[in-house]
Design a protein around this motif. Sequence first.
Motif, PDB file in Angstrom:
ATOM      1  N   SER B  14     102.096  78.055  14.731  1.00  0.00           N
ATOM      2  CA  SER B  14     101.561  78.865  13.630  1.00  0.00           C
ATOM      3  C   SER B  14     101.581  78.014  12.387  1.00  0.00           C
ATOM      4  O   SER B  14     102.607  77.383  12.093  1.00  0.00           O
ATOM      5  N   GLY B  15     100.477  77.993  11.656  1.00  0.00           N
ATOM      6  CA  GLY B  15     100.422  77.188  10.436  1.00  0.00           C
ATOM      7  C   GLY B  15      99.842  75.807  10.679  1.00  0.00           C
ATOM      8  O   GLY B  15      99.716  75.014   9.748  1.00  0.00           O
ATOM      9  N   ALA B  16      99.448  75.512  11.919  1.00  0.00           N
ATOM     10  CA  ALA B  16      98.875  74.194  12.221  1.00  0.00           C
ATOM     11  C   ALA B  16      97.433  74.090  11.746  1.00  0.00           C
ATOM     12  O   ALA B  16      96.897  72.995  11.577  1.00  0.00           O
ATOM     13  N   GLY B  17      96.795  75.253  11.564  1.00  0.00           N
ATOM     14  CA  GLY B  17      95.400  75.245  11.134  1.00  0.00           C
ATOM     15  C   GLY B  17      94.413  75.466  12.279  1.00  0.00           C
ATOM     16  O   GLY B  17      93.218  75.211  12.125  1.00  0.00           O
ATOM     17  N   LYS B  18      94.911  75.966  13.422  1.00  0.00           N
ATOM     18  CA  LYS B  18      94.049  76.181  14.592  1.00  0.00           C
ATOM     19  C   LYS B  18      92.849  77.056  14.272  1.00  0.00           C
ATOM     20  O   LYS B  18      91.715  76.721  14.592  1.00  0.00           O
ATOM     21  N   VAL B 129     105.588  69.419   6.040  1.00  0.00           N
ATOM     22  CA  VAL B 129     104.231  69.944   5.816  1.00  0.00           C
ATOM     23  C   VAL B 129     104.088  71.322   6.465  1.00  0.00           C
ATOM     24  O   VAL B 129     103.553  72.259   5.856  1.00  0.00           O
ATOM     25  N   LEU B 130     104.574  71.463   7.687  1.00  0.00           N
ATOM     26  CA  LEU B 130     104.486  72.763   8.363  1.00  0.00           C
ATOM     27  C   LEU B 130     105.267  73.827   7.573  1.00  0.00           C
ATOM     28  O   LEU B 130     104.765  74.936   7.340  1.00  0.00           O
ATOM     29  N   ALA B 131     106.473  73.471   7.132  1.00  0.00           N
ATOM     30  CA  ALA B 131     107.299  74.419   6.366  1.00  0.00           C
ATOM     31  C   ALA B 131     106.567  74.849   5.093  1.00  0.00           C
ATOM     32  O   ALA B 131     106.504  76.038   4.764  1.00  0.00           O
ATOM     33  N   ALA B 132     105.966  73.875   4.397  1.00  0.00           N
ATOM     34  CA  ALA B 132     105.251  74.184   3.156  1.00  0.00           C
ATOM     35  C   ALA B 132     104.080  75.126   3.433  1.00  0.00           C
ATOM     36  O   ALA B 132     103.820  76.061   2.673  1.00  0.00           O
ATOM     37  N   GLY B 147     112.725  80.212  12.275  1.00  0.00           N
ATOM     38  CA  GLY B 147     112.524  80.382  13.721  1.00  0.00           C
ATOM     39  C   GLY B 147     111.294  79.629  14.206  1.00  0.00           C
ATOM     40  O   GLY B 147     111.318  78.956  15.243  1.00  0.00           O
ATOM     41  N   ARG B 148     110.207  79.713  13.439  1.00  0.00           N
ATOM     42  CA  ARG B 148     108.965  79.031  13.824  1.00  0.00           C
ATOM     43  C   ARG B 148     109.159  77.512  13.852  1.00  0.00           C
ATOM     44  O   ARG B 148     108.641  76.821  14.725  1.00  0.00           O
ATOM     45  N   LEU B 149     109.888  76.996  12.861  1.00  0.00           N
ATOM     46  CA  LEU B 149     110.115  75.550  12.800  1.00  0.00           C
ATOM     47  C   LEU B 149     110.938  75.080  14.000  1.00  0.00           C
ATOM     48  O   LEU B 149     110.639  74.046  14.606  1.00  0.00           O
TER      49      LEU B 149
END
Lengths: 205, 205
Positions: B14-18, B129-132, B147-149
């Motif tokens: 989630s948050g990768a930009g898929k 970057v993912l966290a941001a 949890g996601r990280l």
Amino acid sequence: MADSGLLIVVSGPSGAGKGTICDALRARFPQVHYSISMTTRPPRPGEKEGVNYYFTDTAHFEALLAQDAFLEYAKVYDHYYGTPKQYVYDALARGEHVLLEIDIQGAMQVRKHYPQCLCVYIVPPNRQVLAARLHGRHTDSEEVIAGRLQKTQAELAWMKEYDYVIVNDRLAAAIEQMEAIIRAEACRCARNGNTLSRICAAYQE
Amino acid sequence: MADSGLLIVVSGPSGAGKGTICDALRARFPQVHYSISMTTRPPRPGEKEGVNYYFTDTAHFEALLAQDAFLEYAKVYDHYYGTPKQYVYDALARGEHVLLEIDIQGAMQVRKHYPQCLCVYIVPPNRQVLAARLHGRHTDSEEVIAGRLQKTQAELAWMKEYDYVIVNDRLAAAIEQMEAIIRAEACRCARNGNTLSRICAAYQE
């Protein structure tokens, strides 16, 4: 450490547009280089050592052959032509891509030595288009053109041995396809073990 | 006859930009479609049959499961979610490309049923970057983000099972890479048996 560059083997009939497509690719990707062959034929006026060819004598070439030092080679009339492994492998290790414009027999030899090479076959859409291009060059006699067309027809059975086929109908589209192949292969997981490790490490921090 | 379209399986944290990358791809390629899942959960207000999901009941879903009718499925709490083979295979046979945004477990199920699928993993360059990005969405609590990280870190071991990895550092570059992958795969010899036969025939004439 960067991952290895791509060894891009390009084949296809005379008149397919291989040279034009490869030149365009070099112009767009600074890290793409042409491989330089070694030959035992004497230099022609203007040809430079290490630019057009590496020139050597038959004894040396045959000594290298005995050491399995070529990715591929052929003997044409009295002269040897071959692609020395060392130069190519050094460039790939630096992360550069190496372009090898070569016939089908050569391509199959390269694949045996370096299975992760990328084999691309470039072909005009049909016999009429190829014939028109060969006529348009005004360099070949009718007889030579007829011979090339016949040879192409026989060679097409080998297309399926290649990784990719580019049907060169419109040059701009063919260049785009070639570019897409390079860009896509550069993010193949199987080629990017070091990059994958680097990403994993970047999530531990 | 045209060759089969591509089944493009896209995974990543989630948050990768898929979603953004897949939407851009659809905008550029009219022949790219999203796969539609079947589910046993009731429609939410505004959701439409055959657009957001195919809605069905548990008995029917389980009957289809018994017939091996899904490319992949999962049970989340009390509800089934799955990708029916038939719709996907019909679209591929028409030469359309089908996009499937799905988790790793789902992707590995799809690959088992349809080995010629194209698996792409999209990942931000590093944990920071993912966290941001997750913080920037303002949708998840600190706890959910942590949890996601952690989940992402564990999932990265699966990246190497994918065909391609796209490091989404700059969105425009990531979209270009995705586009290149589609263009390149569309001229893979192994996917283009019919095209190769057509070219061979075009040299007999």
